[in-house]
Write a protein that holds these residues in place. Structure first.
Motif, short mmCIF file in Angstrom:
data_model
loop_
_atom_site.label_atom_id
_atom_site.label_comp_id
_atom_site.label_asym_id
_atom_site.label_seq_id
_atom_site.Cartn_x
_atom_site.Cartn_y
_atom_site.Cartn_z
N ASP A 294 0.91 -1.11 -0.02
CA ASP A 294 -0.21 -0.13 0.02
C ASP A 294 0.75 1.31 -0.07
O ASP A 294 0.18 2.20 -0.60
CB ASP A 294 -0.94 0.07 1.12
N ASP A 295 1.88 1.22 0.62
CA ASP A 295 2.80 2.50 0.73
C ASP A 295 3.54 2.90 -0.63
O ASP A 295 4.20 3.75 -0.83
CB ASP A 295 3.86 2.32 1.76
N ARG A 296 3.49 2.05 -1.67
CA ARG A 296 3.92 2.30 -2.89
C ARG A 296 2.96 2.74 -4.15
O ARG A 296 3.13 3.17 -5.21
CB ARG A 296 4.46 1.02 -3.43
N LEU A 297 1.62 2.59 -3.19
CA LEU A 297 0.42 3.24 -4.43
C LEU A 297 0.71 4.69 -4.61
O LEU A 297 0.58 5.51 -3.41
CB LEU A 297 -0.97 3.07 -3.80
N PRO A 298 0.80 5.26 -5.64
CA PRO A 298 1.08 6.63 -5.93
C PRO A 298 0.10 7.38 -5.70
O PRO A 298 -1.26 7.31 -6.00
CB PRO A 298 1.51 6.64 -7.54
N ALA A 299 0.09 8.57 -5.34
CA ALA A 299 -0.74 9.81 -5.20
C ALA A 299 -0.83 10.83 -6.32
O ALA A 299 0.08 11.05 -6.76
CB ALA A 299 -0.62 10.73 -3.75
N CYS A 300 -2.06 11.29 -6.63
CA CYS A 300 -2.32 12.08 -7.81
C CYS A 300 -1.55 13.38 -7.29
O CYS A 300 -1.71 14.11 -6.32
CB CYS A 300 -3.62 12.37 -8.00
N PRO A 301 -0.68 13.88 -8.46
CA PRO A 301 0.32 15.03 -8.08
C PRO A 301 -0.82 16.25 -8.18
O PRO A 301 -0.37 17.52 -7.58
CB PRO A 301 1.14 15.10 -9.15
N SER A 302 -1.90 16.23 -8.42
CA SER A 302 -2.99 17.37 -8.64
C SER A 302 -4.03 17.35 -7.37
O SER A 302 -4.00 18.38 -6.61
CB SER A 302 -3.82 17.17 -9.90
N CYS A 303 -4.60 16.21 -7.16
CA CYS A 303 -5.52 16.49 -6.10
C CYS A 303 -5.05 15.59 -4.71
O CYS A 303 -5.78 15.62 -3.79
CB CYS A 303 -6.84 15.57 -6.77
N THR A 304 -3.91 14.88 -4.78
CA THR A 304 -3.25 14.03 -3.63
C THR A 304 -4.05 13.18 -3.32
O THR A 304 -3.52 12.07 -2.62
CB THR A 304 -3.02 15.03 -2.49
N GLY A 305 -4.94 12.63 -4.21
CA GLY A 305 -5.80 11.38 -3.75
C GLY A 305 -5.00 9.93 -4.44
O GLY A 305 -4.27 10.25 -5.11
N THR A 306 -5.14 8.94 -3.84
CA THR A 306 -4.54 7.61 -4.39
C THR A 306 -5.10 7.17 -5.48
O THR A 306 -6.40 7.31 -5.97
CB THR A 306 -5.01 6.35 -3.39
N MET A 307 -4.21 7.19 -6.74
CA MET A 307 -4.62 6.71 -8.27
C MET A 307 -5.08 5.29 -8.28
O MET A 307 -4.88 4.51 -7.49
CB MET A 307 -3.38 7.27 -8.94
N GLU A 308 -5.75 5.16 -9.14
CA GLU A 308 -6.77 4.03 -9.44
C GLU A 308 -5.52 2.92 -10.55
O GLU A 308 -4.97 3.68 -11.26
CB GLU A 308 -7.73 4.29 -10.29
N PHE A 309 -5.59 1.95 -10.16
CA PHE A 309 -4.55 0.98 -10.92
C PHE A 309 -5.26 0.77 -12.25
O PHE A 309 -6.54 0.54 -12.39
CB PHE A 309 -4.41 -0.28 -10.40
N ALA A 310 -4.60 0.77 -13.30
CA ALA A 310 -4.77 0.74 -14.63
C ALA A 310 -4.16 -0.57 -15.51
O ALA A 310 -4.98 -1.48 -16.17
CB ALA A 310 -4.57 1.95 -15.28
#
Length: 217
Positions: free
Chosen positions: A165-181
């Protein structure tokens, strides 16, 4: 439990709009080829063109000096992921210098694998991972431990395979956790391979901000 595998499907034209690794990127008019902001300052290498439900993911990773430029880190500026609209995309002019293109363009088809974790037969306490099970079982004969894994170039959607979980990236704009694609494997052969340092590539996106991220693990 399901996994949508991305399966090698031969070669493709370099500017094709199909799901593929390699070739040239397709982008809106005015797009500028991204530059590494980690160390070398050179142009990034184009890795993958991934049409998805919400647009087209375009993945770039620095390969000019892989040991110095931390392409494996989502925050290093040595990689980029763009989410483009599907319409009015055109081939991007390739820079004259730098490591910019893969040596081959690999077409990809998708194949949905439905899995029953109870059939894995592994007594390990680690919870079964959908992508790992689907990849290792691809075209596996009953007497074999593994199938034709090299044909699997990754997967679309689902959850990131064995990523903490600590490697899940945060969005640089809204700081929310990004969705895996998507997952990205290195490739079917040395001639077509992406250099991921022997690791698995992970693509993430923030749909609200249309931001993307890439890392390896």
């Amino acid at each position: 439990m399901q996994s949508t595998l991305m399966i090698y499907d031969g070669t493709a034209p370099a500017d094709s709009g199909v799901l593929r690794t390699g070739g040239v990127p397709l982008a809106p008019a005015g797009f500028t080829w991204p530059i590494c902001g980690s160390f070398c300052g050179g142009p990034l290498q184009f890795f993958a063109h991934l049409p998805v439900e919400d647009g087209v993911l375009s993945v770039f990773v620095c390969q000019n000096d892989p040991g110095a430029c931390e392409f494996w880190d989502a925050t290093s500026s040595a990689n980029r992921v763009y989410l483009f609209p599907r319409e009015e995309l055109q081939p991007v002019e390739v820079p004259a210098t730098g490591v910019t293109l893969l040596p081959a363009t690999s077409a990809i088809r998708t194949h949905v694998v439905t899995l029953d974790p109870a059939e894995d037969g592994d007594d390990d306490e680690v919870a079964p991972d959908a992508y790992d099970l689907a990849r290792s079982g691809w075209k596996r004969e009953p007497e074999e431990r593994f199938g034709k894994q090299r044909e699997v170039l990754g997967s679309l959607g689902g959850s990131p395979s064995y990523l903490e979980d600590d490697r899940l990236p945060a969005c640089p704009s809204c700081t929310g956790t990004m969705e895996f694609a998507a997952h990205l494997e290195e490739g079917i052969s040395a001639q077509a391979a992406m250099n991921l340092g022997g690791q698995l590539g992970y693509v993430f996106v923030c749909l609200a901000c249309r931001e993307g991220a890439f890392l390896t693990d």
